[in-house]
Design an enzyme around this catalytic site. Sequence first.
Site, PDB file in Angstrom:
ATOM      1  N   LYS A  45       0.733  -1.130   0.015  1.00 60.81           N
ATOM      2  CA  LYS A  45       0.136   0.109  -0.053  1.00 60.81           C
ATOM      3  C   LYS A  45       0.813   1.380  -0.051  1.00 60.81           C
ATOM      4  O   LYS A  45       2.041   1.358   0.160  1.00 60.81           O
ATOM      5  CB  LYS A  45      -0.899   0.131   1.280  1.00 60.81           C
ATOM      6  N   ARG A 146     -10.491   0.116  15.223  1.00 61.72           N
ATOM      7  CA  ARG A 146     -10.574   0.796  14.419  1.00 61.72           C
ATOM      8  C   ARG A 146     -11.302   0.371  13.273  1.00 61.72           C
ATOM      9  O   ARG A 146     -12.329   0.986  12.806  1.00 61.72           O
ATOM     10  CB  ARG A 146      -8.852   0.930  13.853  1.00 61.72           C
ATOM     11  N   TYR A 281      16.232  29.874   8.388  1.00 66.20           N
ATOM     12  CA  TYR A 281      15.046  30.754   8.720  1.00 66.20           C
ATOM     13  C   TYR A 281      15.012  30.959  10.196  1.00 66.20           C
ATOM     14  O   TYR A 281      15.389  29.491  10.843  1.00 66.20           O
ATOM     15  CB  TYR A 281      13.861  29.838   8.278  1.00 66.20           C
ATOM     16  N   MET A 329      12.156  24.323   2.204  1.00 60.74           N
ATOM     17  CA  MET A 329      11.643  23.571   1.104  1.00 60.74           C
ATOM     18  C   MET A 329      12.522  22.642   0.355  1.00 60.74           C
ATOM     19  O   MET A 329      12.171  21.535  -0.012  1.00 60.74           O
ATOM     20  CB  MET A 329      10.801  24.256   0.500  1.00 60.74           C
TER      21      MET A 329
END
Length: 384
Positions: A45, A146, A281, A329
């Site tokens: 998956k 679940r 940053y 990024m």
Amino acid sequence: MATRMSAPSQIPTPIVARVSLAAWQHNFALLKAAAPQSRFLAVIKANAYGHGAIEAAQTLAGADAFGVARLGEGVELRAAGVTKPIVLMEGVFSSTELALALRYELDLVVHDETQVVMLEERARTAGAGVDAPRVVWLKLDTGMSRLGFAPDRARNAAERLRALPMVGELRVMTHFACADEAESAMTGKQLARFDSAIKEITSASSLRDSLASCHAGLANSAAILQFPSTHRDWVRAGIALYGSSPIVGRSAEFLGLKPVMTLSSRVIALRELSPGQSVGYGASWRASRRSRIATVAAGYADGLLRSLPSGAPVLVAGRRALLVGRLSMDMITVDVTDLHDVLVGSEVVLWGEGLPVDEVAAAAGTIAYELLCAVTRRVAFQYL
Ligand SMILES: *Cc1c(COP(=O)(O)O)cnc(C)c1O
């Protein structure tokens, strides 16, 4: 060497995921040998946990079946020519999905009353013989809370499913909550609930024959490696196939697993910082000494998690170094002050060979599953 580049193809990119087919097959053989009596469902998956689902199906062709989570994942495999059984492990979410799943000959997990109703409705409305019989896995909730039927609802669901023409074979499954913990009592409790539910189901005369051999499946990677009593007829391996440890406190290397994906990029700039100068940053990291900082072309747009903190490990030209400053990024910054021959162009391994993905995940406060699944289309995949 086959290369599948992200579009536009054939354009060089510094960040590459090398996928070792040999390591993949090694892990597969190791897991199969750990559960030699069981049939093997390879869980592929989420694009095979980020490794490429089609390549996974080709490389793990010795598996008895493949497991996916969503209809589109199963259809993608069929479109690529995969003919092995493919199990939709969450089943279908609408009657439209059900029709497509049957058309693409996907096996179904049925975990909820609404899915039983969908199948009954389909049996009423589709013409006779339209849907070839399929394998259906009835999922029981033994403690995960679940998906799945409560054990006392299982017999009713099994009887109704057995009566449907598209249900060729009925199997029973459940999923463990704590199989990664050797000491947890939860796995034993879930196993006991599963076994008593099976007894209850097979006590129904209409089901005794069809479930006489009762094809049961429970074990994920962790249970395969540490709870042989859970192996039964089918095992379902995911994360360990990809070379990450499924067991708390045990390294992949200790378990004999080999890393399948090595994610690497390159140094694209180098600079010297004086004490007190900051990086990146937010100026969140400051040099405490004269420092050499390498800027590397890898960022959250490639799938790195922004939660990777200063101090997370990377390998630069084969040696360990520490990430410093905030991940951005397209770039990370790495302190290479103590490494001598780092140049622009030097290789940087973010995880994989020489740097276990489990260790990087721990530094980010997460698990390897999340890191591997997060790798984006911008990364070029090379299958070696
Ligand atoms: C994802 C999944 C698995 C595989 O679990 P791993 O921990 O990756 O081995 C097995 N069974 C089901 C139902 C799953 O959804």
